[in-house]
Design a protein around this motif. Structure first.
Motif, PDB file in Angstrom:
ATOM      1  N   ALA A  17      14.665   8.180  -8.825  1.00 23.09           N
ATOM      2  CA  ALA A  17      15.797   7.885  -8.203  1.00 23.09           C
ATOM      3  C   ALA A  17      15.720   8.719  -6.728  1.00 23.09           C
ATOM      4  CB  ALA A  17      17.139   7.859  -8.941  1.00 23.09           C
ATOM      5  N   ILE A  18      15.731  10.050  -7.212  1.00 27.35           N
ATOM      6  CA  ILE A  18      15.713  10.908  -6.138  1.00 27.35           C
ATOM      7  C   ILE A  18      14.353  10.837  -5.102  1.00 27.35           C
ATOM      8  CG2 ILE A  18      15.947  13.590  -5.602  1.00 27.35           C
ATOM      9  CD1 ILE A  18      18.326  12.661  -6.941  1.00 27.35           C
ATOM     10  N   THR A  19      13.404  10.835  -5.734  1.00 27.30           N
ATOM     11  CA  THR A  19      12.168  10.580  -4.988  1.00 27.30           C
ATOM     12  C   THR A  19      12.271   9.377  -3.984  1.00 27.30           C
ATOM     13  OG1 THR A  19      11.140  11.745  -6.924  1.00 27.30           O
ATOM     14  CG2 THR A  19       9.578  10.849  -5.135  1.00 27.30           C
ATOM     15  N   THR A  20      12.477   8.419  -4.567  1.00 27.32           N
ATOM     16  CA  THR A  20      12.605   7.441  -3.838  1.00 27.32           C
ATOM     17  C   THR A  20      13.507   7.343  -2.656  1.00 27.32           C
ATOM     18  OG1 THR A  20      13.890   6.142  -5.296  1.00 27.32           O
ATOM     19  CG2 THR A  20      11.589   5.541  -5.345  1.00 27.32           C
ATOM     20  N   MET A  21      14.633   7.859  -2.905  1.00 28.84           N
ATOM     21  CA  MET A  21      15.784   8.257  -2.063  1.00 28.84           C
ATOM     22  C   MET A  21      15.113   9.181  -0.811  1.00 28.84           C
ATOM     23  SD  MET A  21      19.319   9.709  -2.587  1.00 28.84           S
ATOM     24  CE  MET A  21      19.059  11.454  -2.622  1.00 28.84           C
ATOM     25  N   GLY A  22      14.235  10.299  -1.201  1.00 30.14           N
ATOM     26  CA  GLY A  22      13.575  10.916  -0.280  1.00 30.14           C
ATOM     27  C   GLY A  22      12.626  10.086   0.556  1.00 30.14           C
TER      28      GLY A  22
ATOM     29  N   LEU B 161       5.781   7.682  -9.821  1.00 31.16           N
ATOM     30  CA  LEU B 161       6.277   7.121 -11.492  1.00 31.16           C
ATOM     31  C   LEU B 161       6.084   7.721 -12.789  1.00 31.16           C
ATOM     32  CD1 LEU B 161       5.306   3.521 -10.670  1.00 31.16           C
ATOM     33  CD2 LEU B 161       7.464   4.243 -10.834  1.00 31.16           C
ATOM     34  N   ARG B 162       5.240   9.041 -12.444  1.00 32.92           N
ATOM     35  CA  ARG B 162       4.931   9.508 -13.711  1.00 32.92           C
ATOM     36  C   ARG B 162       6.141  10.551 -14.106  1.00 32.92           C
ATOM     37  NH1 ARG B 162      -0.346   9.680 -14.859  1.00 32.92           N
ATOM     38  NH2 ARG B 162      -1.520   8.999 -13.270  1.00 32.92           N
ATOM     39  N   VAL B 163       6.996  10.879 -13.108  1.00 33.53           N
ATOM     40  CA  VAL B 163       8.319  11.461 -13.436  1.00 33.53           C
ATOM     41  C   VAL B 163       9.252  10.685 -14.009  1.00 33.53           C
ATOM     42  CG1 VAL B 163       7.842  13.111 -11.707  1.00 33.53           C
ATOM     43  CG2 VAL B 163       9.189  11.278 -11.101  1.00 33.53           C
ATOM     44  N   ARG B 164      10.149  11.325 -14.808  1.00 37.04           N
ATOM     45  CA  ARG B 164      11.234  10.412 -15.541  1.00 37.04           C
ATOM     46  C   ARG B 164      12.245   9.741 -14.676  1.00 37.04           C
ATOM     47  NH1 ARG B 164      10.292   9.386 -20.882  1.00 37.04           N
ATOM     48  NH2 ARG B 164       8.424  10.358 -21.146  1.00 37.04           N
TER      49      ARG B 164
ATOM     50  N   ALA C  33       0.904  -1.147   0.067  1.00 36.19           N
ATOM     51  CA  ALA C  33      -0.034  -0.116  -0.002  1.00 36.19           C
ATOM     52  C   ALA C  33       0.918   1.327   0.099  1.00 36.19           C
ATOM     53  CB  ALA C  33      -0.996   0.052   0.943  1.00 36.19           C
ATOM     54  N   PHE C  34       1.727   1.252   0.880  1.00 36.09           N
ATOM     55  CA  PHE C  34       2.899   2.393   0.800  1.00 36.09           C
ATOM     56  C   PHE C  34       3.541   2.408  -0.460  1.00 36.09           C
ATOM     57  CE2 PHE C  34       7.233   3.157   3.008  1.00 36.09           C
ATOM     58  CZ  PHE C  34       7.096   4.645   2.698  1.00 36.09           C
ATOM     59  N   GLY C  35       3.874   1.584  -1.153  1.00 36.72           N
ATOM     60  CA  GLY C  35       4.654   1.400  -2.468  1.00 36.72           C
ATOM     61  C   GLY C  35       3.477   1.918  -3.387  1.00 36.72           C
ATOM     62  N   PHE C  36       2.167   1.556  -3.329  1.00 35.25           N
ATOM     63  CA  PHE C  36       1.258   1.906  -4.233  1.00 35.25           C
ATOM     64  C   PHE C  36       1.241   3.609  -4.302  1.00 35.25           C
ATOM     65  CE2 PHE C  36      -3.231   3.182  -5.390  1.00 35.25           C
ATOM     66  CZ  PHE C  36      -3.224   2.929  -6.657  1.00 35.25           C
ATOM     67  N   VAL C  37       1.072   3.916  -3.064  1.00 42.59           N
ATOM     68  CA  VAL C  37       1.136   5.619  -3.096  1.00 42.59           C
ATOM     69  C   VAL C  37       2.312   6.325  -3.249  1.00 42.59           C
ATOM     70  CG1 VAL C  37       0.955   7.540  -1.290  1.00 42.59           C
ATOM     71  CG2 VAL C  37      -0.432   5.484  -0.917  1.00 42.59           C
ATOM     72  N   VAL C  38       3.527   5.797  -3.093  1.00 42.41           N
ATOM     73  CA  VAL C  38       4.664   6.329  -3.373  1.00 42.41           C
ATOM     74  C   VAL C  38       4.978   6.236  -5.042  1.00 42.41           C
ATOM     75  CG1 VAL C  38       7.294   6.103  -3.411  1.00 42.41           C
ATOM     76  CG2 VAL C  38       6.034   5.980  -1.549  1.00 42.41           C
ATOM     77  N   GLY C  39       4.486   5.137  -5.617  1.00 46.41           N
ATOM     78  CA  GLY C  39       4.471   4.883  -6.993  1.00 46.41           C
ATOM     79  C   GLY C  39       3.580   5.780  -7.808  1.00 46.41           C
ATOM     80  N   LEU C  40       2.502   5.902  -7.085  1.00 47.70           N
ATOM     81  CA  LEU C  40       1.393   6.986  -7.975  1.00 47.70           C
ATOM     82  C   LEU C  40       1.976   8.187  -7.903  1.00 47.70           C
ATOM     83  CD1 LEU C  40      -1.430   6.052  -8.880  1.00 47.70           C
ATOM     84  CD2 LEU C  40      -2.349   7.163  -6.778  1.00 47.70           C
ATOM     85  N   ALA C  41       2.557   8.503  -6.875  1.00 46.10           N
ATOM     86  CA  ALA C  41       3.329  10.125  -6.807  1.00 46.10           C
ATOM     87  C   ALA C  41       4.623  10.247  -7.745  1.00 46.10           C
ATOM     88  CB  ALA C  41       3.485  10.496  -5.306  1.00 46.10           C
TER      89      ALA C  41
END
Ligand code: ATP
Ligand code: MG
Lengths: 283, 254
Positions: free
Chosen positions: A88-93, A80-83, A70-78
């Motif tokens: 990489a930076i977002t997931t690091m954050g 995965l649209r970006v390049r 569920a956590f992955g879904f939210v992070v992904g939704l927010a």
């Protein structure tokens, strides 16, 4: 096998699950994540809290996986649209946010972590057998995904998103699916880890862990199930078997990463494939 | 003749450049329409607006009567729009056959969950072989794209686009970079496809081949439609001649 060897087997199996789960996202679908340990941690904390409050192990592990997904879904939704580089930076954050959040939660034990996680009741053999079975199942799932149509679509996305779109592939949905599958498996590995160590601290799920998982994927051979499996086993066991390496673990991972990038971008798997091709050519 | 693809009042702006300005046209079912114009006229931009890579503002696009302006690129592809790129874009990690088979499997990749279980590719691989034969590169089926010459890659683009079973085929300079003989052969293939019923928009700088195979032409210049009609009439149009000559004069002066 003594209890020390069994614990090594268990730990290696947990890391195999982690590396293979990241390989679904990064290797198959081409999405670099630098925060995979956060999902590992989410599953670990969730499962630990549940068994501490009296739940049996199995539903606690499953719930940890579901929460991580569920956590992955939210992070992904927010994100995965970006390049790629942005992801990489977002997931690091996200990874840093997770640690920062957990450290401040008294309910999660804060800096001191969660101790007194109940005995799983399986014994060392039982836990090792369970983790190895689940790691094998993760490998089987990976091999399966490579064979199905979704695997072809993932490969197209990893190659060139725009072309994949032009071929009718709903890129966002596929990326999200890879992310949810990968983070669910990381969460499951987290639950196993929590009950294996029975004591977890926030730092066990920090940035260096995320990078270590990524190193296993890259050194093993990005996208190759067998390569990543081998990479995870080798990189987990090496520091454990040679104690002196343990203090230099990051140095070792970093050095190997550089070597792979320079000399064998396909990792272990790619290197072996090239070698067998050359040997075949020579005979 | 009924209009299959309708483009209505399309405008596209990139910063200070008006790449397309109020362009409308219709493609009839079974038609082969040539889209020509000098460099930077907005031809590729028009195709990108049709396939949804960029959103026209303003403008509407209709395919077989349905308004697809708000559809994503992948949905437009599944609805029946296929494109070949000016700069070839094969998927480099798979063979030519797998490239085409993936497009042929568009019905199987539509639903992600179903695609996680569907394995059988027999039909799609057979279809891929059939299409590779149609465009004349069946001998390259097992080759990785990186090993193929440009002529074969151009044909691979066409085969892959056809594998989507499109209602409309959009070709962006399929002949560019090919030698005389190759270009004529691929142009013949395009005519064959059209004769077999495929509706096609063809962007091409090779005016000789365009005149030979396209009955009707549309001309863009500086983002505007400056002519539309029977190929011969259009080429005799003074505005069209001025657009091309002006460009050449400008190039010569530069
Ligand atoms: N992504 C973009 N960003 C900014 N400007 C763009 C972009 N794409 C195209 N343009 C500009 O829009 C105009 C139309 O470009 P377009 O590629 O559609 O021309 P074209 O007719 O296909 O030319 P060519 O024959 O050279 O392929 C040009 O001035 C181009 O520089
Ligand atoms: Mg162009």
């Amino acid at each position: 096998m003594g209890s020390y060897e069994l614990s090594l087997v268990t730990l290696a199996a947990i890391y195999v699950m982690l590396a293979l789960s990241l390989n679904l996202i990064t290797g198959f679908c081409g999405q670099i994540s630098l925060g995979h340990a956060a999902f590992f941690g989410a599953g670990a904390y969730a499962a630990a809290l549940l068994t501490k409050s009296g739940w049996p192990l199995a539903p606690a592990l499953v719930s940890g996986a579901v929460l991580a997904a569920a956590f992955g879904f939210v992070v992904g939704l927010a994100s995965l649209r970006v390049r790629h580089d942005f992801l990489a930076i977002t997931t690091m954050g996200v990874g840093f946010l997770f640690i920062g959040f957990v450290r401040k939660q008294q309910g999660l034990g804060g800096e001191l972590g969660l101790s007194g996680i109940p005995d799983h009741g399986l014994g060392p053999w039982g836990l090792a057998a369970l983790t190895v079975t689940l790691a094998a199942a993760t490998a089987a799932l990976s091999l399966h995904i490579r064979r199905v149509w979704a695997g072809q679509a993932f490969a197209a996305i990893a190659d060139d998103e725009d072309t994949a779109r032009a071929l009718g592939i709903d890129v966002m949905r596929y990326k999200l699916t890879a992310f949810v599958l990968g983070t669910a498996l990381a969460g499951l590995a987290g639950g196993l880890f929590a009950h294996f160590t029975r004591f977890i601290i926030p730092d066990a799920f920090g940035f260096t862990v995320s990078i270590s998982i990524l190193a296993m994927v890259i050194i093993g051979g990005i996208g190759s199930t067998w390569g990543v499996l081998a990479g995870a086993v080798i990189l987990t066991l090496m520091p454990e078997l040679f104690r002196f390496i343990n203090d230099y673990k990051l140095l070792l991972y970093g050095g190997l990463l550089l070597l792979v990038m320079r000399f064998a971008p396909g990792g272990l798997a790619g290197g072996i494939a090239a070698l067998t091709a050359r040997l075949r050519g020579a005979t | 003749m009924t209009a299959l693809l309708e483009v209505e009042g399309v405008g596209v702006r990139f910063g200070g450049i008006q790449a397309l300005d109020d362009v409308s046209f219709a493609l009839a079912e079974g038609e082969l329409l040539g889209l020509i114009g000098p460099n930077g006229a907005g031809k590729t931009t028009m195709l990108r607006a049709i396939t949804g890579v960029i959103r026209p503002n303003p403008g509407r696009i209709r395919l077989a009567g349905a308004d697809i302006t708000d559809f994503s690129t992948d949905r437009r592809a599944r609805t029946g729009l296929a494109l070949t790129h000016q700069i070839v874009k094969p998927l480099r990690a798979m063979t030519a056959r797998d490239n085409v088979a993936l497009a042929a499997g568009h019905a199987k990749t539509t639903n992600v969950l179903a695609a996680l279980f569907a394995i059988d590719r027999t039909k799609e691989l057979a279809r891929a072989d059939e299409l590779l034969r149609l465009v004349g590169i069946e001998n390259h089926a097992d080759a990785m794209p990186s090993t193929l010459p440009l002529g074969a890659l151009k044909r691979l683009e066409v085969a892959r686009a056809l594998a989507l079973d499109p209602k409309v085929l959009l070709l962006d300079e399929p002949l560019a970079g090919l030698n005389h003989v190759e270009a004529a052969r691929l142009a013949d293939t395009i005519v064959d496809l059209n004769r077999a019923g495929m509706s096609i928009v063809l962007i091409e700088h090779n005016l000789g081949e365009v005149m030979r195979i396209c009955p009707r032409l549309m001309v863009l210049d500086n983002g505007r439609r400056i002519a539309m009609g029977a190929a011969k009439t259009v080429m005799e149009d003074p505005f069209v001649r001025a657009a091309y000559l002006g460009r050449e004069a400008g190039d010569a002066a530069a």
